[in-house]
Design a protein around this motif. Sequence first.
Motif, short mmCIF file in Angstrom:
data_model
loop_
_atom_site.label_atom_id
_atom_site.label_comp_id
_atom_site.label_asym_id
_atom_site.label_seq_id
_atom_site.Cartn_x
_atom_site.Cartn_y
_atom_site.Cartn_z
N ASP A 1 -7.62 11.13 1.16
CA ASP A 1 -7.76 9.96 0.46
C ASP A 1 -6.47 8.99 0.81
O ASP A 1 -6.81 7.79 0.91
CB ASP A 1 -7.79 10.21 -1.07
CG ASP A 1 -8.96 10.99 -1.38
OD1 ASP A 1 -10.13 10.75 -1.00
OD2 ASP A 1 -8.92 11.57 -2.51
N GLU B 1 -6.63 5.36 2.53
CA GLU B 1 -5.96 4.17 2.09
C GLU B 1 -5.00 3.40 3.13
O GLU B 1 -5.26 2.37 3.09
CB GLU B 1 -5.11 4.63 0.85
CG GLU B 1 -5.92 5.00 -0.36
CD GLU B 1 -5.67 4.47 -1.66
OE1 GLU B 1 -5.03 3.29 -1.63
OE2 GLU B 1 -5.68 4.93 -2.85
N ARG C 1 0.79 -1.17 0.08
CA ARG C 1 -0.17 -0.09 0.04
C ARG C 1 0.81 0.97 -0.13
O ARG C 1 0.68 1.98 -0.70
CB ARG C 1 -0.86 0.03 1.29
CG ARG C 1 -1.91 1.09 1.14
CD ARG C 1 -2.72 1.19 0.07
NE ARG C 1 -3.60 -0.30 -0.37
CZ ARG C 1 -4.79 -0.28 0.31
NH1 ARG C 1 -5.57 0.71 0.70
NH2 ARG C 1 -5.48 -1.41 -0.04
N GLU D 1 -7.52 1.56 5.46
CA GLU D 1 -7.73 0.24 5.05
C GLU D 1 -6.97 -1.01 5.26
O GLU D 1 -7.07 -2.17 5.60
CB GLU D 1 -7.91 0.10 3.58
CG GLU D 1 -9.24 0.97 3.10
CD GLU D 1 -9.31 0.99 1.46
OE1 GLU D 1 -10.01 1.53 1.12
OE2 GLU D 1 -8.38 0.58 0.87
N HIS E 1 1.98 1.77 -3.35
CA HIS E 1 0.99 2.36 -4.17
C HIS E 1 0.77 3.80 -3.99
O HIS E 1 0.65 4.64 -4.94
CB HIS E 1 -0.22 1.58 -3.85
CG HIS E 1 -1.88 2.29 -4.23
ND1 HIS E 1 -1.94 2.35 -5.69
CD2 HIS E 1 -2.50 3.15 -3.64
CE1 HIS E 1 -3.17 3.23 -5.59
NE2 HIS E 1 -3.51 3.39 -4.19
N ILE E 2 0.87 4.18 -2.77
CA ILE E 2 0.71 5.76 -2.35
C ILE E 2 1.71 6.36 -2.84
O ILE E 2 1.60 7.41 -3.73
CB ILE E 2 0.65 5.85 -0.92
CG1 ILE E 2 -0.76 5.27 -0.32
CG2 ILE E 2 0.63 7.33 -0.65
CD1 ILE E 2 -0.97 5.28 1.23
#
Lengths: 165, 554
Positions: free
Chosen positions: B103, B107, B70, B110, B73-74
């Motif tokens: 946002d 993320e 993650r 999650e 991805h960020i």
Amino acid sequence: MPKLIKDKAIVENAWQWLAVNDEDAAPTVPVGQVIVPLKLWLAQRDTLGSRQDVGVYLQNDENPEDLKDDVSKLPLIAIEFPAFMDGRGFTLGRLFRERYGFKGELRAAGGFIRDQLTYLSRCGFNAFDCNETFDLDSALSSLNDLPEYYQAAADQELPLFRRRD
Amino acid sequence: MYAYDQYDHQIISDRVAQFRGQTERYLAGDLKEEEFLPLRLQNGLYVQRLAPMLRVNVPYGMLNSTQLRRLAHIARAYDKGYCHISTRQNVQFNWPELANVPDILAELAEVEMHATQSSGNCIRNTTSDQFAGIAPDEEIDPRPYCEIIRQWSTLHPEFAFLPRKFKVAVTGANDDRAAVQLHDIGLQVVQNDAGEIGFKVIVGGGLGRTPVLGSLIKEFLPQQHLLSYMEAILRVYNLLGRRDNKYKARIKILVRAMGAEAFAEKVDAEWEFLKDGPSTLTLEEIERAKRFFTEPAYETLDAAAAEASLDAQAKEHKAFKIWLTRNVREHRKAGYAAVTLSLKPTGVAPGDVTDSQLDTIAGLADQFSFAEVRTTHEQNIVLGDVRKSDLFELWQAAKVAGFATPNIGTLTDMICCPGGDFCSLANAKSIPIAESIQRRFDDMDYLYDLGDIDLNISGCMNACGHHHVGHIGILGVDKKGAEFYQVQLGGSAGSDASLGKVLGPAFGQDEMSDVITKLLDVFVEIRRGDELFIDTYRRVGLVPFKERVYAKAN
């Protein structure tokens, strides 16, 4: 009449704030609902103590212990926030509620901001007099920004670890 | 590692929603700049030289591979494809757009991560030993207690507007890798003679403008009182800490002004009211926290066979042998080892890691280390539980990905803040200094001969690069608009913590690698046997180093 938030509602501020000039040794406290500084209260406790319509305000560097014998009879205690970044008032709120058992109106006054309401209320404040520096209607929702929490505080005596299923 | 339940999820997602609302109000002009400032800071967002910087908490350094992916991805979707491991084990993104931050936080939520209180005048992310739970010298795993502190400190309503920031570190080992003497509160988990678990409590340590080693105020705090005692410390600090001068506002100044003994008495007096109250930890809660940090499914391995085949591989591949010596550590479980992936290859800012490297690390963690990693305050990443029989394969994969620089613990494994290239507080750049030193000392054999040396670089006196506790510390200073560098010697962040002493007048950027060369020449000349740099310094003091560095050329 100016308004404030009390017990999650917008109400009229019925209390008058008594400003005291330091040189004025023995000021007269007018009739009606009035909030007086701690020093004045301590000086005139014998006469003011018989009234039901006198509250006390503290600066955030004053000692809450000075009021510990009075909390059962005081209808209102107000704590002044000189600036919103000065967080001493949060501790004072918890001390009045949790240590001294104050049950009356605990009012935050002065420079706090809307985004602190949720923490202030966790620290025991139930009234918020911001001089209408922010919009009270939209601020009401901020009181409930963080409905669940880990720690014990004035509003919830049990930390989450004693409540978790 | 810890896994969120519905309460944790709710608390963190409510926090994201709150910050989303605040950001929208700010962007719409309904929230003043100065009021938004502490709100965004307490959600991890700084405004730096060139762009905002988002600091994401890595609680006590633990990350799983889902979280790594993650973060990758960020970095890809919201940033420029890389991020930075900070000196407090956190992850920093240097280029997010303010409007996107809610946002990003959603993320993170999650995957059970957050940026709550990663900056601002509040209780920050609790840090720990990167080898917690696996180090042979550890008495008690500190991570369950770190998690208990994380929960207690997260969104604490009383302590969100302290005089200044507040940092907590916990170790469970005798060899202190968490720098507990250099935190606002430092805790060492210990067991007393009666077999009870508790804490040594140290307060008032810290770096920054006024570096101080902490003072021991409680020799043994029984574990159930952890939170009520910390609450007493924080309450005394919140009421009495200075608020008139931000450079005198840390708890270390209060402890110093009152004296440690008087401070401890004040805390005890406050604690009397809180002790045995509802915040007293229950055994069930401590057990619950411990259940998240049990041993992974280790196999029973033939340690002797693994050693033999490692020896054979090492004989055949000299580079592998060196990597084993520098980047691999003993593990408490037979047949396993802890591997440090170096984020310090020459030419890369220390601690920087790209999105695809993060994905690679996630893959390595899945394949070799029970899908978990640890970030370190030295700005590297550790795979904690690798089978010794997998080390050769891991080494080859790490080499391809650029993490196998065999320099852990050496001069070039330096701690370095982002400095003037990124940070708006900095007086001077630090990354180019790190690079010039790495380029000068590219002879690995020479580095190994020197042995372990901590070289720490800060771009200003706020000391994010921990220069006070480097064996060699470098501090960037501003002199009439030009960047200069002051050198300190003799600091240490370990159990034998000490603060460095200033060598003398500062140097220009282009002199720095020569200065380090001279310091090391002196060391090599006067060193006794395999003596470490810090030990030689402690034996001979500043003078021989000073004389050489400031000698007039003739």
